[in-house]
Design a protein around this motif. Structure first.
Motif, PDB file in Angstrom:
ATOM      1  N   ARG A   1       0.848  -1.182   0.000  1.00 55.02           N
ATOM      2  CA  ARG A   1       0.000   0.000   0.000  1.00 55.02           C
ATOM      3  C   ARG A   1       0.887   1.236   0.000  1.00 55.02           C
ATOM      4  O   ARG A   1       2.085   1.144   0.255  1.00 55.02           O
ATOM      5  N   ALA A   2       0.275   2.381  -0.245  1.00 52.58           N
ATOM      6  CA  ALA A   2       1.060   3.614  -0.342  1.00 52.58           C
ATOM      7  C   ALA A   2       1.900   3.851   0.905  1.00 52.58           C
ATOM      8  O   ALA A   2       3.045   4.307   0.829  1.00 52.58           O
ATOM      9  N   GLY A   3       1.346   3.554   2.085  1.00 52.03           N
ATOM     10  CA  GLY A   3       2.064   3.784   3.331  1.00 52.03           C
ATOM     11  C   GLY A   3       3.264   2.885   3.545  1.00 52.03           C
ATOM     12  O   GLY A   3       4.058   3.115   4.468  1.00 52.03           O
ATOM     13  N   ASP A   4       3.418   1.857   2.707  1.00 52.09           N
ATOM     14  CA  ASP A   4       4.563   0.949   2.834  1.00 52.09           C
ATOM     15  C   ASP A   4       5.808   1.493   2.153  1.00 52.09           C
ATOM     16  O   ASP A   4       6.885   0.889   2.255  1.00 52.09           O
ATOM     17  N   PHE A   5       5.678   2.635   1.467  1.00 49.98           N
ATOM     18  CA  PHE A   5       6.774   3.121   0.637  1.00 49.98           C
ATOM     19  C   PHE A   5       7.087   4.589   0.923  1.00 49.98           C
ATOM     20  O   PHE A   5       6.258   5.328   1.469  1.00 49.98           O
ATOM     21  N   VAL A   6       8.282   4.993   0.554  1.00 50.75           N
ATOM     22  CA  VAL A   6       8.681   6.389   0.580  1.00 50.75           C
ATOM     23  C   VAL A   6       9.545   6.636  -0.649  1.00 50.75           C
ATOM     24  O   VAL A   6      10.251   5.728  -1.122  1.00 50.75           O
ATOM     25  N   ILE A   7       9.459   7.833  -1.205  1.00 51.14           N
ATOM     26  CA  ILE A   7      10.258   8.205  -2.375  1.00 51.14           C
ATOM     27  C   ILE A   7      11.400   9.108  -1.923  1.00 51.14           C
ATOM     28  O   ILE A   7      11.197  10.015  -1.119  1.00 51.14           O
ATOM     29  N   ILE A   8      12.590   8.832  -2.425  1.00 53.63           N
ATOM     30  CA  ILE A   8      13.743   9.656  -2.086  1.00 53.63           C
ATOM     31  C   ILE A   8      14.456  10.077  -3.359  1.00 53.63           C
ATOM     32  O   ILE A   8      14.400   9.384  -4.378  1.00 53.63           O
ATOM     33  N   ASN A   9      15.112  11.219  -3.302  1.00 47.13           N
ATOM     34  CA  ASN A   9      15.872  11.748  -4.435  1.00 47.13           C
ATOM     35  C   ASN A   9      17.363  11.561  -4.175  1.00 47.13           C
ATOM     36  O   ASN A   9      17.851  11.852  -3.083  1.00 47.13           O
ATOM     37  N   ILE A  10      18.063  11.087  -5.180  1.00 48.76           N
ATOM     38  CA  ILE A  10      19.486  10.763  -5.049  1.00 48.76           C
ATOM     39  C   ILE A  10      20.358  11.939  -5.467  1.00 48.76           C
ATOM     40  O   ILE A  10      20.093  12.602  -6.467  1.00 48.76           O
ATOM     41  N   ARG A  11      21.417  12.184  -4.688  1.00 50.36           N
ATOM     42  CA  ARG A  11      22.435  13.165  -5.067  1.00 50.36           C
ATOM     43  C   ARG A  11      23.811  12.541  -4.897  1.00 50.36           C
ATOM     44  O   ARG A  11      24.078  11.887  -3.892  1.00 50.36           O
ATOM     45  N   GLY A  12      24.667  12.729  -5.884  1.00 53.47           N
ATOM     46  CA  GLY A  12      26.029  12.209  -5.795  1.00 53.47           C
ATOM     47  C   GLY A  12      26.234  11.000  -6.693  1.00 53.47           C
ATOM     48  O   GLY A  12      25.302  10.491  -7.320  1.00 53.47           O
ATOM     49  N   ASP A  13      27.484  10.516  -6.749  1.00 54.71           N
ATOM     50  CA  ASP A  13      27.830   9.444  -7.683  1.00 54.71           C
ATOM     51  C   ASP A  13      28.343   8.178  -7.000  1.00 54.71           C
ATOM     52  O   ASP A  13      28.804   7.264  -7.667  1.00 54.71           O
ATOM     53  N   SER A  14      28.261   8.094  -5.681  1.00 55.41           N
ATOM     54  CA  SER A  14      28.889   6.964  -4.997  1.00 55.41           C
ATOM     55  C   SER A  14      28.175   5.640  -5.240  1.00 55.41           C
ATOM     56  O   SER A  14      28.740   4.583  -4.989  1.00 55.41           O
ATOM     57  N   MET A  15      26.917   5.677  -5.722  1.00 54.89           N
ATOM     58  CA  MET A  15      26.204   4.428  -5.999  1.00 54.89           C
ATOM     59  C   MET A  15      26.150   4.104  -7.490  1.00 54.89           C
ATOM     60  O   MET A  15      25.423   3.196  -7.911  1.00 54.89           O
ATOM     61  N   GLU A  16      26.898   4.837  -8.304  1.00 55.12           N
ATOM     62  CA  GLU A  16      26.979   4.490  -9.726  1.00 55.12           C
ATOM     63  C   GLU A  16      27.786   3.205  -9.891  1.00 55.12           C
ATOM     64  O   GLU A  16      28.731   2.970  -9.131  1.00 55.12           O
ATOM     65  N   PRO A  17      27.409   2.314 -10.816  1.00 52.04           N
ATOM     66  CA  PRO A  17      26.408   2.524 -11.871  1.00 52.04           C
ATOM     67  C   PRO A  17      24.983   2.126 -11.485  1.00 52.04           C
ATOM     68  O   PRO A  17      24.088   2.223 -12.316  1.00 52.04           O
ATOM     69  N   ASP A  18      24.777   1.662 -10.260  1.00 51.92           N
ATOM     70  CA  ASP A  18      23.439   1.207  -9.881  1.00 51.92           C
ATOM     71  C   ASP A  18      22.425   2.343  -9.893  1.00 51.92           C
ATOM     72  O   ASP A  18      21.338   2.218 -10.456  1.00 51.92           O
ATOM     73  N   PHE A  19      22.769   3.453  -9.224  1.00 52.98           N
ATOM     74  CA  PHE A  19      21.904   4.625  -9.181  1.00 52.98           C
ATOM     75  C   PHE A  19      22.732   5.845  -9.549  1.00 52.98           C
ATOM     76  O   PHE A  19      23.907   5.930  -9.197  1.00 52.98           O
ATOM     77  N   GLN A  20      22.092   6.793 -10.207  1.00 55.17           N
ATOM     78  CA  GLN A  20      22.785   7.985 -10.675  1.00 55.17           C
ATOM     79  C   GLN A  20      22.232   9.229  -9.997  1.00 55.17           C
ATOM     80  O   GLN A  20      21.126   9.229  -9.458  1.00 55.17           O
ATOM     81  N   HIS A  21      23.022  10.282 -10.038  1.00 55.22           N
ATOM     82  CA  HIS A  21      22.598  11.575  -9.515  1.00 55.22           C
ATOM     83  C   HIS A  21      21.290  11.993 -10.183  1.00 55.22           C
ATOM     84  O   HIS A  21      21.165  11.955 -11.405  1.00 55.22           O
TER      85      HIS A  21
END
Length: 210
Positions: A116-136
């Motif tokens: 359900r909606a309450g089971d989740f949260v949205i976050i915004n990523i900044r930086g490159d330390s998780m590349e290539p998995d996640f990007q700025h």
């Protein structure tokens, strides 16, 4: 539909900020901040999102845009809390700011992710330390029900030592310690005491601007 996708459609149709300000009853400065592409942008509220979508579906005619949320969109999408800051893939934010929501597809949350909606949260990523998995600039949908690192992988966490949100790979170690490391190998891994780190949840879906 994400905020980035909505803003891209606004750009493609040449919708002016002054038109949106009139439609939403907002100041032009707030509209301008919501159409930014960096981490300082303002998030559209779920109500604003729905009204903009209805405005676009009415071919950009303010007079034809409904005053109330468009029922078809309201049924297909649900509001999910957005962390009121960026979560650093490197250095993070402290979570200060107004609480906001974003619309996510109901089918994704309920049928694919079984939540359900309450089971989740949205976050915004900044930086490159998780590349290539996640990007700025990526937006991550985090499942707050999955907080156990018994299966190692990426997690959104609250780093108590530095009092900030970050996204890191987490591996559980003996003695109540956690190994916290980046996907980008130029960053140094660290070991932390589990009591000093609160795991928010595991990313299960992300959006990326092309």
């Amino acid at each position: 539909m994400t905020q980035d996708e909505l803003n891209l459609e606004l750009d493609a149709r040449g919708v002016r900020n002054i038109d949106l300000a009139e439609l939403l009853g907002l100041g032009a400065d707030k509209v301008s901040k919501s159409r930014r592409t960096d981490e300082k942008r303002r998030r559209w509220s779920s109500e604003e999102f729905v009204k903009i979508r209805a405005f676009l579906d009415s071919d950009g005619n303010i007079a034809d845009a409904p005053d109330q949320p468009f029922s078809g969109i309201e049924g297909e999408y649900v509001a999910v809390e957005v962390l009121p800051t960026f979560a650093g893939a490197g250095g993070g934010g402290n979570g200060e700011g107004d609480r906001e929501t974003a619309l996510m597809a109901r089918a994704l949350l309920e049928n694919v992710l079984n939540g359900r909606a309450g089971d989740f949260v949205i976050i915004n990523i900044r930086g490159d330390s998780m590349e290539p998995d996640f990007q700025h600039g990526d937006q991550l949908l985090v499942d707050k029900r999955d907080r156990s690192p018994s299966q190692p992988g990426p997690f959104a966490i609250w780093d108590g030592e530095w009092a900030e949100y970050v996204v890191k790979n987490i591996e559980r170690l003996p003695g109540g310690r956690l190994r916290m490391f980046s996907s980008n190998m130029k960053y140094t891994p660290a070991e932390v005491v589990s009591e000093e780190t609160r795991i928010i949840g595991r990313p299960v879906f992300f959006g990326r601007r092309l």
